[in-house]
Design a protein around this motif. Structure first.
Motif, PDB file in Angstrom:
ATOM      1  N   THR A 142      88.069 -54.880  19.867  1.00 63.51           N
ATOM      2  CA  THR A 142      88.386 -53.460  20.199  1.00 63.51           C
ATOM      3  C   THR A 142      88.723 -53.210  21.751  1.00 63.51           C
ATOM      4  O   THR A 142      87.930 -53.580  22.626  1.00 63.51           O
ATOM      5  CB  THR A 142      87.523 -52.447  19.652  1.00 63.51           C
ATOM      6  N   VAL A 143      89.937 -52.532  21.931  1.00 62.04           N
ATOM      7  CA  VAL A 143      90.135 -52.162  23.444  1.00 62.04           C
ATOM      8  C   VAL A 143      90.739 -50.631  23.284  1.00 62.04           C
ATOM      9  O   VAL A 143      91.036 -50.337  22.190  1.00 62.04           O
ATOM     10  CB  VAL A 143      91.240 -53.105  23.745  1.00 62.04           C
ATOM     11  N   TRP A 144      90.502 -50.087  24.365  1.00 63.47           N
ATOM     12  CA  TRP A 144      91.079 -48.741  24.581  1.00 63.47           C
ATOM     13  C   TRP A 144      92.471 -48.634  25.436  1.00 63.47           C
ATOM     14  O   TRP A 144      92.475 -49.084  26.468  1.00 63.47           O
ATOM     15  CB  TRP A 144      90.100 -47.995  25.166  1.00 63.47           C
ATOM     16  N   MET A 145      93.595 -48.144  24.758  1.00 61.66           N
ATOM     17  CA  MET A 145      94.829 -48.262  25.465  1.00 61.66           C
ATOM     18  C   MET A 145      95.315 -46.805  26.032  1.00 61.66           C
ATOM     19  O   MET A 145      94.908 -45.904  25.060  1.00 61.66           O
ATOM     20  CB  MET A 145      95.826 -48.965  24.545  1.00 61.66           C
ATOM     21  N   HIS A 146      95.540 -46.669  27.349  1.00 60.05           N
ATOM     22  CA  HIS A 146      95.747 -45.510  27.800  1.00 60.05           C
ATOM     23  C   HIS A 146      97.309 -45.256  27.746  1.00 60.05           C
ATOM     24  O   HIS A 146      98.197 -45.827  28.414  1.00 60.05           O
ATOM     25  CB  HIS A 146      95.516 -45.387  29.282  1.00 60.05           C
ATOM     26  N   THR A 147      97.767 -44.825  26.708  1.00 59.08           N
ATOM     27  CA  THR A 147      99.086 -44.418  26.255  1.00 59.08           C
ATOM     28  C   THR A 147      99.702 -42.952  26.606  1.00 59.08           C
ATOM     29  O   THR A 147      99.248 -42.329  27.333  1.00 59.08           O
ATOM     30  CB  THR A 147      99.204 -44.581  24.528  1.00 59.08           C
ATOM     31  N   VAL A 148     100.996 -43.076  26.423  1.00 58.01           N
ATOM     32  CA  VAL A 148     101.822 -41.749  26.889  1.00 58.01           C
ATOM     33  C   VAL A 148     102.477 -41.300  25.479  1.00 58.01           C
ATOM     34  O   VAL A 148     102.692 -42.050  24.519  1.00 58.01           O
ATOM     35  CB  VAL A 148     102.869 -42.045  27.911  1.00 58.01           C
ATOM     36  N   ASP A 149     102.728 -40.154  25.401  1.00 59.67           N
ATOM     37  CA  ASP A 149     103.599 -39.465  24.090  1.00 59.67           C
ATOM     38  C   ASP A 149     105.095 -39.871  24.455  1.00 59.67           C
ATOM     39  O   ASP A 149     105.644 -40.535  25.236  1.00 59.67           O
ATOM     40  CB  ASP A 149     103.224 -38.052  24.266  1.00 59.67           C
ATOM     41  N   ARG A 150     106.017 -39.239  23.468  1.00 54.78           N
ATOM     42  CA  ARG A 150     107.423 -39.529  23.646  1.00 54.78           C
ATOM     43  C   ARG A 150     108.092 -39.177  24.630  1.00 54.78           C
ATOM     44  O   ARG A 150     109.126 -39.565  24.842  1.00 54.78           O
ATOM     45  CB  ARG A 150     108.044 -38.859  22.202  1.00 54.78           C
ATOM     46  N   ASN A 151     107.488 -38.064  25.342  1.00 57.24           N
ATOM     47  CA  ASN A 151     108.012 -37.513  26.583  1.00 57.24           C
ATOM     48  C   ASN A 151     107.522 -38.259  27.694  1.00 57.24           C
ATOM     49  O   ASN A 151     107.997 -37.720  28.970  1.00 57.24           O
ATOM     50  CB  ASN A 151     107.838 -35.970  26.780  1.00 57.24           C
ATOM     51  N   GLY A 152     106.694 -39.412  27.771  1.00 55.37           N
ATOM     52  CA  GLY A 152     106.437 -39.953  28.884  1.00 55.37           C
ATOM     53  C   GLY A 152     105.160 -39.394  29.430  1.00 55.37           C
ATOM     54  O   GLY A 152     104.718 -39.730  30.475  1.00 55.37           O
ATOM     55  N   GLN A 153     104.497 -38.435  28.700  1.00 53.14           N
ATOM     56  CA  GLN A 153     103.308 -37.715  29.589  1.00 53.14           C
ATOM     57  C   GLN A 153     102.096 -38.523  28.948  1.00 53.14           C
ATOM     58  O   GLN A 153     101.968 -38.824  27.784  1.00 53.14           O
ATOM     59  CB  GLN A 153     103.067 -36.135  29.023  1.00 53.14           C
ATOM     60  N   PRO A 154     101.190 -38.711  29.889  1.00 53.03           N
ATOM     61  CA  PRO A 154      99.778 -39.441  29.425  1.00 53.03           C
ATOM     62  C   PRO A 154      99.181 -38.922  28.468  1.00 53.03           C
ATOM     63  O   PRO A 154      99.038 -37.460  28.512  1.00 53.03           O
ATOM     64  CB  PRO A 154      99.074 -39.424  30.819  1.00 53.03           C
ATOM     65  N   ASN A 155      98.547 -39.478  27.515  1.00 56.01           N
ATOM     66  CA  ASN A 155      97.787 -39.000  26.555  1.00 56.01           C
ATOM     67  C   ASN A 155      96.648 -38.487  27.009  1.00 56.01           C
ATOM     68  O   ASN A 155      96.237 -39.001  28.110  1.00 56.01           O
ATOM     69  CB  ASN A 155      97.555 -39.690  25.186  1.00 56.01           C
ATOM     70  N   PRO A 156      95.643 -37.348  26.646  1.00 54.27           N
ATOM     71  CA  PRO A 156      94.310 -36.988  27.325  1.00 54.27           C
ATOM     72  C   PRO A 156      93.351 -38.007  27.418  1.00 54.27           C
ATOM     73  O   PRO A 156      92.358 -38.006  28.173  1.00 54.27           O
ATOM     74  CB  PRO A 156      94.090 -35.777  26.467  1.00 54.27           C
ATOM     75  N   TYR A 157      93.349 -38.795  26.054  1.00 51.62           N
ATOM     76  CA  TYR A 157      92.206 -39.707  25.967  1.00 51.62           C
ATOM     77  C   TYR A 157      92.953 -41.117  25.835  1.00 51.62           C
ATOM     78  O   TYR A 157      93.776 -41.318  25.001  1.00 51.62           O
ATOM     79  CB  TYR A 157      91.443 -39.332  24.828  1.00 51.62           C
TER      80      TYR A 157
END
Length: 102
Positions: free
Chosen positions: A31-46
């Motif tokens: 298990t890992v935790w990925m710091h992703t972005v939404d479709r608009n390129g904005q970082p997800n809050p968690y």
């Protein structure tokens, strides 16, 4: 660049017999935790929890990632045999910021 946090070295094994081929399989997950972005390129809050399949060494033991900060390695993304884009996550350690001398 996708940042990945590894918070545990626990490995989960899943094994059995494939229905289609009848061959035995054994997969190891971490298990890992990925710091992703939404479709608009904005970082997800968690960060988002993701299970990745681990490579194995010559003896068949899982090569888990030590706890720390990583980025998704470029070789993780490739074109499959049908011409579609595929991903097989491989991590590269994130270089630590140099500490300020004081």
């Amino acid at each position: 660049m996708i940042r990945v946090s590894v918070k545990s070295t626990e490995v989960r094994n899943q094994s059995g017999v494939a229905k289609g081929s009848g061959k035995q399989y054994s997969l190891d997950f971490q298990t890992v935790w990925m710091h992703t972005v939404d479709r608009n390129g904005q970082p997800n809050p968690y960060p988002e929890k993701v299970e990745i399949i681990l490579p194995k060494n010559d003896q068949g033991a899982a090569l888990f990632y030590p706890m720390g900060e990583y980025v998704l390695a470029p070789q993780s993304i490739y074109v499959g045999r049908n011409g579609d884009l595929q991903i097989s996550p491989r991590l590269t350690p994130l270089k630590a910021e140099p500490k300020a001398q004081g």
